[in-house]
Design an enzyme around this catalytic site. Sequence first.
Site, short mmCIF file in Angstrom:
data_model
loop_
_atom_site.label_atom_id
_atom_site.label_comp_id
_atom_site.label_asym_id
_atom_site.label_seq_id
_atom_site.Cartn_x
_atom_site.Cartn_y
_atom_site.Cartn_z
N ASN A 6 -0.65 -0.61 0.30
CA ASN A 6 -1.48 -0.75 -0.89
C ASN A 6 -1.57 -2.25 -1.25
OD1 ASN A 6 -2.07 -1.12 -3.69
ND2 ASN A 6 -1.82 1.07 -4.00
N ASP A 8 -3.41 -3.65 -3.74
CA ASP A 8 -3.93 -3.90 -5.09
C ASP A 8 -3.40 -5.20 -5.69
OD1 ASP A 8 -5.15 -1.45 -4.97
OD2 ASP A 8 -3.74 -0.44 -6.31
N HIS A 9 -2.11 -5.47 -5.43
CA HIS A 9 -1.52 -6.61 -6.15
C HIS A 9 -1.85 -7.96 -5.53
CE1 HIS A 9 -0.09 -4.00 -9.08
NE2 HIS A 9 0.75 -3.36 -8.29
N ARG A 17 -6.21 -15.93 -11.81
CA ARG A 17 -6.91 -17.20 -11.98
C ARG A 17 -8.43 -17.05 -11.92
NH1 ARG A 17 -4.29 -22.26 -11.29
NH2 ARG A 17 -2.41 -22.06 -12.52
N HIS A 42 -6.79 0.89 -4.97
CA HIS A 42 -7.06 1.71 -6.15
C HIS A 42 -8.15 1.02 -6.96
CE1 HIS A 42 -5.18 3.89 -9.90
NE2 HIS A 42 -6.48 4.09 -9.78
N ARG A 44 -9.69 0.98 -10.02
CA ARG A 44 -9.46 1.54 -11.36
C ARG A 44 -10.74 1.46 -12.18
NH1 ARG A 44 -3.62 2.02 -12.61
NH2 ARG A 44 -4.36 2.65 -14.65
N ARG A 48 -9.12 -3.63 -13.00
CA ARG A 48 -8.16 -4.69 -13.31
C ARG A 48 -7.64 -5.42 -12.07
NH1 ARG A 48 -2.91 -1.20 -15.08
NH2 ARG A 48 -4.34 -0.38 -16.62
N HIS A 49 -7.68 -4.77 -10.92
CA HIS A 49 -7.31 -5.52 -9.71
C HIS A 49 -8.43 -5.42 -8.65
CE1 HIS A 49 -5.56 -1.59 -9.02
NE2 HIS A 49 -4.44 -1.84 -9.67
N GLU A 69 -7.87 5.15 -3.66
CA GLU A 69 -7.28 5.85 -4.81
C GLU A 69 -8.26 5.75 -5.97
OE1 GLU A 69 -3.57 4.07 -5.77
OE2 GLU A 69 -2.64 4.67 -3.90
N THR A 99 1.05 0.97 -14.43
CA THR A 99 0.76 1.52 -13.11
C THR A 99 0.63 3.04 -13.28
OG1 THR A 99 1.53 1.68 -10.82
CG2 THR A 99 3.22 1.67 -12.53
N THR A 100 0.28 3.74 -12.20
CA THR A 100 0.06 5.18 -12.31
C THR A 100 1.37 5.87 -12.71
OG1 THR A 100 -1.48 4.88 -10.49
CG2 THR A 100 -1.00 7.14 -11.14
N GLU A 150 -0.08 13.82 -2.10
CA GLU A 150 0.85 12.68 -2.05
C GLU A 150 1.86 12.92 -3.16
OE1 GLU A 150 -0.72 8.69 -1.62
OE2 GLU A 150 0.95 7.88 -2.78
N HIS A 190 4.97 5.61 -4.38
CA HIS A 190 5.16 5.04 -5.71
C HIS A 190 6.62 4.64 -5.93
CE1 HIS A 190 4.46 3.89 -9.81
NE2 HIS A 190 3.17 4.01 -9.56
N GLY A 191 6.80 3.36 -6.13
CA GLY A 191 8.14 2.86 -6.42
C GLY A 191 9.05 2.77 -5.20
N GLY A 212 3.09 -0.35 -2.08
CA GLY A 212 2.37 -1.56 -2.47
C GLY A 212 3.27 -2.65 -3.03
N HIS A 213 3.76 -2.40 -4.24
CA HIS A 213 4.40 -3.48 -5.00
C HIS A 213 5.54 -4.16 -4.26
CE1 HIS A 213 6.75 -5.32 -8.29
NE2 HIS A 213 5.54 -5.64 -8.71
#
Length: 236
Positions: A6, A8-9, A17, A42, A44, A48-49, A69, A99-100, A150, A190-191, A212-213
């Site tokens: 993922n 997204d980040h 920026r 994702h 959204r 936002r990303h 997503e 986050t979700t 998932e 997730h996580g 992802g993160h």
Amino acid sequence: MELGVNIDHVATLRNARGGLEPCVLDAALIAQRAGASAITIHLREDRRHIKDSDLDEIKKNIKTNINLEMAATPEMQQIAINNSPYSCCIVPEKRREVTTEGGLDVFSQEDYIKDFIKPLHKAGIVVSLFIDPDEKQIFSAHNCGADFIELHTGAFANAFNKEGEKDEFEKLKTAAALAQNLGLKVNAGHGLNYENVHRMLEIDGLIELNIGHSIISRAVFVGLERAIEEMRELIV
Ligand code: PXP
């Protein structure tokens, strides 16, 4: 087990920026080269990303499966049909969440989700539902005709190395077995991170983890390609 990355980040950092770097498409190309089974983004509702233009560029330049997503809204359904990603993972969305936060409540909107999935299937898109490891959600996902679920691993990740880990882990294991018995294919995410991911190997039949993160965080220090390779080595 396969690894969906993922990204997204990467977009979160770029948007901080408002410019063009780091380039989201470059991240997708690196993930593809590093052996990701899917590039997960994702889109959204608040953008936002990931932005619509990211989806467009990734779609044009990436051969690896794209896993989109998205919330179960008419707007997102149309975007999915127009862009035809390999798969869509339907997630709940709250504007203020970081986050979700939880799984999709399929049980209380079974008819809506069932109808929502039909045009996606018609467009040839594989559909996954992001749900908590909860029996009634799994039966509903099956009733809706989803191809995949998932499993939301957030509660397990929060409990990792703490008192609740055993219970949260057992919920995932039981849920995966039930879903597979019903004929659903099962992913998880997730996580998940470099410390807790090994426990996913104890769950029979998981196909793909979406992470992802923690990968993007590690990439800050070792580079994205290596961060992905390190995660892949942990889940083979
Ligand atoms: N799977 C789903 C459905 C998600 O919504 C997310 C977060 O966007 C992830 C996996 C990845 O979670 P994390 O960033 O915590 O690895």
